[in-house]
Write a protein that holds these residues in place. Structure first.
Motif, PDB file in Angstrom:
ATOM      1  N   GLY A   1       0.797  -1.217   0.000  1.00 51.69           N
ATOM      2  CA  GLY A   1       0.000   0.000   0.000  1.00 51.69           C
ATOM      3  C   GLY A   1       0.831   1.269   0.000  1.00 51.69           C
ATOM      4  N   ILE A   2       2.074   1.168  -0.440  1.00 45.32           N
ATOM      5  CA  ILE A   2       2.987   2.309  -0.460  1.00 45.32           C
ATOM      6  C   ILE A   2       3.034   2.895  -1.867  1.00 45.32           C
ATOM      7  CG2 ILE A   2       5.368   3.071  -0.111  1.00 45.32           C
ATOM      8  CD1 ILE A   2       5.720   0.776   1.857  1.00 45.32           C
ATOM      9  N   ASP A   3       2.866   4.200  -1.963  1.00 46.84           N
ATOM     10  CA  ASP A   3       2.899   4.875  -3.256  1.00 46.84           C
ATOM     11  C   ASP A   3       4.244   5.577  -3.417  1.00 46.84           C
ATOM     12  OD1 ASP A   3       2.455   6.136  -5.620  1.00 46.84           O
ATOM     13  OD2 ASP A   3       0.826   7.426  -4.923  1.00 46.84           O
ATOM     14  N   ILE A   4       5.045   5.107  -4.379  1.00 44.99           N
ATOM     15  CA  ILE A   4       6.373   5.700  -4.602  1.00 44.99           C
ATOM     16  C   ILE A   4       6.460   6.357  -5.985  1.00 44.99           C
ATOM     17  CG2 ILE A   4       7.499   4.061  -3.049  1.00 44.99           C
ATOM     18  CD1 ILE A   4       8.503   2.570  -5.540  1.00 44.99           C
ATOM     19  N   ASN A   5       5.318   6.620  -6.586  1.00 48.66           N
ATOM     20  CA  ASN A   5       5.326   7.207  -7.926  1.00 48.66           C
ATOM     21  C   ASN A   5       5.927   8.609  -7.938  1.00 48.66           C
ATOM     22  OD1 ASN A   5       3.968   5.313  -9.900  1.00 48.66           O
ATOM     23  ND2 ASN A   5       2.438   5.339  -8.268  1.00 48.66           N
ATOM     24  N   SER A   6       5.952   9.267  -6.773  1.00 42.89           N
ATOM     25  CA  SER A   6       6.505  10.617  -6.703  1.00 42.89           C
ATOM     26  C   SER A   6       8.019  10.634  -6.526  1.00 42.89           C
ATOM     27  CB  SER A   6       5.851  11.391  -5.548  1.00 42.89           C
ATOM     28  OG  SER A   6       6.103  10.744  -4.302  1.00 42.89           O
ATOM     29  N   TRP A   7       8.619   9.459  -6.367  1.00 49.29           N
ATOM     30  CA  TRP A   7      10.074   9.401  -6.184  1.00 49.29           C
ATOM     31  C   TRP A   7      10.796   9.920  -7.419  1.00 49.29           C
ATOM     32  CZ3 TRP A   7      11.765   4.208  -3.478  1.00 49.29           C
ATOM     33  CH2 TRP A   7      11.223   4.190  -2.191  1.00 49.29           C
ATOM     34  N   SER A   8      11.978  10.426  -7.196  1.00 50.57           N
ATOM     35  CA  SER A   8      12.805  10.905  -8.308  1.00 50.57           C
ATOM     36  C   SER A   8      13.188   9.751  -9.224  1.00 50.57           C
ATOM     37  CB  SER A   8      14.071  11.568  -7.762  1.00 50.57           C
ATOM     38  OG  SER A   8      15.005  11.800  -8.790  1.00 50.57           O
ATOM     39  N   ARG A   9      13.303  10.035 -10.514  1.00 49.95           N
ATOM     40  CA  ARG A   9      13.746   9.023 -11.470  1.00 49.95           C
ATOM     41  C   ARG A   9      15.144   8.526 -11.130  1.00 49.95           C
ATOM     42  NH1 ARG A   9      10.168  12.118 -14.404  1.00 49.95           N
ATOM     43  NH2 ARG A   9       8.929  10.979 -15.972  1.00 49.95           N
ATOM     44  N   THR A  10      15.931   9.374 -10.512  1.00 53.00           N
ATOM     45  CA  THR A  10      17.292   8.978 -10.129  1.00 53.00           C
ATOM     46  C   THR A  10      17.264   7.768  -9.206  1.00 53.00           C
ATOM     47  OG1 THR A  10      18.003  11.286 -10.293  1.00 53.00           O
ATOM     48  CG2 THR A  10      19.456   9.776  -9.109  1.00 53.00           C
ATOM     49  N   VAL A  11      16.313   7.739  -8.287  1.00 54.88           N
ATOM     50  CA  VAL A  11      16.216   6.626  -7.334  1.00 54.88           C
ATOM     51  C   VAL A  11      15.964   5.314  -8.066  1.00 54.88           C
ATOM     52  CG1 VAL A  11      14.902   5.690  -5.392  1.00 54.88           C
ATOM     53  CG2 VAL A  11      15.378   8.141  -5.505  1.00 54.88           C
ATOM     54  N   PHE A  12      15.066   5.331  -9.037  1.00 50.19           N
ATOM     55  CA  PHE A  12      14.746   4.107  -9.778  1.00 50.19           C
ATOM     56  C   PHE A  12      15.948   3.632 -10.603  1.00 50.19           C
ATOM     57  CE2 PHE A  12      10.563   6.093  -9.135  1.00 50.19           C
ATOM     58  CZ  PHE A  12       9.902   5.033  -8.529  1.00 50.19           C
ATOM     59  N   VAL A  13      16.664   4.589 -11.185  1.00 50.39           N
ATOM     60  CA  VAL A  13      17.869   4.229 -11.948  1.00 50.39           C
ATOM     61  C   VAL A  13      18.894   3.581 -11.030  1.00 50.39           C
ATOM     62  CG1 VAL A  13      19.816   5.127 -13.266  1.00 50.39           C
ATOM     63  CG2 VAL A  13      17.525   6.000 -13.697  1.00 50.39           C
ATOM     64  N   ILE A  14      19.099   4.173  -9.859  1.00 49.57           N
ATOM     65  CA  ILE A  14      20.084   3.636  -8.921  1.00 49.57           C
ATOM     66  C   ILE A  14      19.689   2.235  -8.461  1.00 49.57           C
ATOM     67  CG2 ILE A  14      20.987   3.906  -6.577  1.00 49.57           C
ATOM     68  CD1 ILE A  14      21.068   6.908  -7.060  1.00 49.57           C
ATOM     69  N   ILE A  15      18.418   2.027  -8.158  1.00 49.07           N
ATOM     70  CA  ILE A  15      17.959   0.695  -7.728  1.00 49.07           C
ATOM     71  C   ILE A  15      18.239  -0.337  -8.812  1.00 49.07           C
ATOM     72  CG2 ILE A  15      15.928  -0.698  -7.180  1.00 49.07           C
ATOM     73  CD1 ILE A  15      14.754   1.768  -5.808  1.00 49.07           C
ATOM     74  N   ALA A  16      17.890  -0.004 -10.052  1.00 44.66           N
ATOM     75  CA  ALA A  16      18.110  -0.937 -11.157  1.00 44.66           C
ATOM     76  C   ALA A  16      19.592  -1.219 -11.354  1.00 44.66           C
ATOM     77  CB  ALA A  16      17.512  -0.370 -12.441  1.00 44.66           C
ATOM     78  N   MET A  17      20.417  -0.181 -11.281  1.00 43.18           N
ATOM     79  CA  MET A  17      21.853  -0.359 -11.483  1.00 43.18           C
ATOM     80  C   MET A  17      22.483  -1.173 -10.350  1.00 43.18           C
ATOM     81  SD  MET A  17      22.575   0.975 -14.396  1.00 43.18           S
ATOM     82  CE  MET A  17      20.914   0.608 -14.995  1.00 43.18           C
ATOM     83  N   ILE A  18      22.012  -0.965  -9.130  1.00 37.93           N
ATOM     84  CA  ILE A  18      22.532  -1.740  -7.998  1.00 37.93           C
ATOM     85  C   ILE A  18      22.220  -3.219  -8.177  1.00 37.93           C
ATOM     86  CG2 ILE A  18      22.181  -2.226  -5.537  1.00 37.93           C
ATOM     87  CD1 ILE A  18      21.954   0.785  -5.085  1.00 37.93           C
ATOM     88  N   LEU A  19      20.997  -3.524  -8.569  1.00 34.77           N
ATOM     89  CA  LEU A  19      20.616  -4.919  -8.780  1.00 34.77           C
ATOM     90  C   LEU A  19      21.484  -5.581  -9.843  1.00 34.77           C
ATOM     91  CD1 LEU A  19      16.717  -4.583  -8.722  1.00 34.77           C
ATOM     92  CD2 LEU A  19      18.197  -5.439  -6.901  1.00 34.77           C
ATOM     93  N   LEU A  20      21.761  -4.853 -10.920  1.00 35.38           N
ATOM     94  CA  LEU A  20      22.589  -5.390 -12.005  1.00 35.38           C
ATOM     95  C   LEU A  20      24.051  -5.501 -11.591  1.00 35.38           C
ATOM     96  CD1 LEU A  20      21.017  -3.310 -14.905  1.00 35.38           C
ATOM     97  CD2 LEU A  20      20.938  -5.796 -14.735  1.00 35.38           C
ATOM     98  N   PHE A  21      24.569  -4.445 -10.982  1.00 34.43           N
ATOM     99  CA  PHE A  21      25.991  -4.417 -10.624  1.00 34.43           C
ATOM    100  C   PHE A  21      26.315  -5.466  -9.564  1.00 34.43           C
ATOM    101  CE2 PHE A  21      29.638  -2.641  -8.254  1.00 34.43           C
ATOM    102  CZ  PHE A  21      30.552  -2.527  -9.288  1.00 34.43           C
ATOM    103  N   ALA A  22      25.430  -5.634  -8.593  1.00 31.59           N
ATOM    104  CA  ALA A  22      25.682  -6.599  -7.521  1.00 31.59           C
ATOM    105  C   ALA A  22      25.819  -8.013  -8.077  1.00 31.59           C
ATOM    106  CB  ALA A  22      24.555  -6.544  -6.493  1.00 31.59           C
ATOM    107  N   ALA A  23      24.990  -8.345  -9.055  1.00 33.36           N
ATOM    108  CA  ALA A  23      25.045  -9.694  -9.629  1.00 33.36           C
ATOM    109  C   ALA A  23      26.368  -9.950 -10.331  1.00 33.36           C
ATOM    110  CB  ALA A  23      23.881  -9.891 -10.601  1.00 33.36           C
TER     111      ALA A  23
END
Length: 230
Positions: A88-110
């Motif tokens: 029930g958490i709405d994160i649509n207002s988050w900065s695009r930078t946050v989403f990019v960082i999350i995606a890059m962390i997931l890829l880089f960690a692997a």
């Protein structure tokens, strides 16, 4: 026939460089957090626990088989919907930078986890036993003996992983982030599609320089580590 004016390349560089701090922030933050996550994945694979090992291997396989742009879209479009449905958490207002960082962390960690794992496995087992035999704890042995050796072994592959990360961050423009690549596309739009080749040349020069600096740093560190070992 498409005309090409090299003078525009130099004139476009200042505006593109204004977006460089955002690109560097994403890269540095991703390396920091992604390395910690990757280290945890490596530990899970080497811990001897079958459940942790299976989970880590499954994660690494799935993520490494996912194209970076697909991962970015899944995080940007899918994560808000998932969290809204599940918690029930709405994160649509988050900065695009946050989403990019999350995606890059997931890829880089692997990818970096496999680098760490290979480096650790390349260290002779006797090094661990020697550290424990002189009274060091397991953590002290890792910190003082295994980590320096593992870092020297892993350094070339770490550099390659960071170079791949640097290239992957260029995909951030696809969700509207104004990093270096995004700034280039905005510049092309303002010029009504004109000077696109000059703009992309300027963008490429920035990435070439960053890659060159990273390669020089890698070369310097390798020489320093070899010198200290001798």
């Amino acid at each position: 026939m498409v005309s090409y004016n090299p003078s525009y390349v130099l004139s476009f560089l200042p505006e593109l460089l204004s977006a460089l701090p955002l690109t560097l922030f994403i890269v540095v933050f991703t390396i920091t957090v992604g390395s910690l996550f990757g280290g945890a994945l490596s530990w899970a694979q080497l811990s001897g626990d079958k459940v942790l090992n299976a989970i880590a291997k499954a994660y690494i396989f799935i993520v490494r088989c996912t194209p970076p742009i697909v991962m970015l879209f899944m995080v940007f479009y899918g994560l808000p919907e998932f969290l809204k449905w599940w918690l029930g958490i709405d994160i649509n207002s988050w900065s695009r930078t946050v989403f990019v960082i999350i995606a890059m962390i997931l890829l880089f960690a692997a990818s970096i986890s496999e680098v760490f794992k290979s480096a650790f496995e390349a260290i002779p087992k006797g090094q661990l036993e020697a550290g424990l035999s002189i009274g060091l704890t397991g953590f002290q042995t890792f910190l003082r003996i295994l980590l320096p050796q593992g870092f020297r072994i892993a350094l070339p592959n770490i550099t390659n992983a960071i170079l791949n990360l640097l290239k992957d961050t260029a995909l951030a423009y696809t969700i509207g982030l104004a990093d270096v690549m995004g700034a280039g596309n905005l510049l092309i739009g303002r010029n009504l599609g004109n000077y696109s080749l000059e703009t992309y040349t300027a963008v490429a020069i920035i990435y070439w320089v960053l890659a060159l600096l990273l390669s020089l740093l890698d070369h310097t560190l390798e020489k320093s580590l070899d010198y200290n070992r001798n």
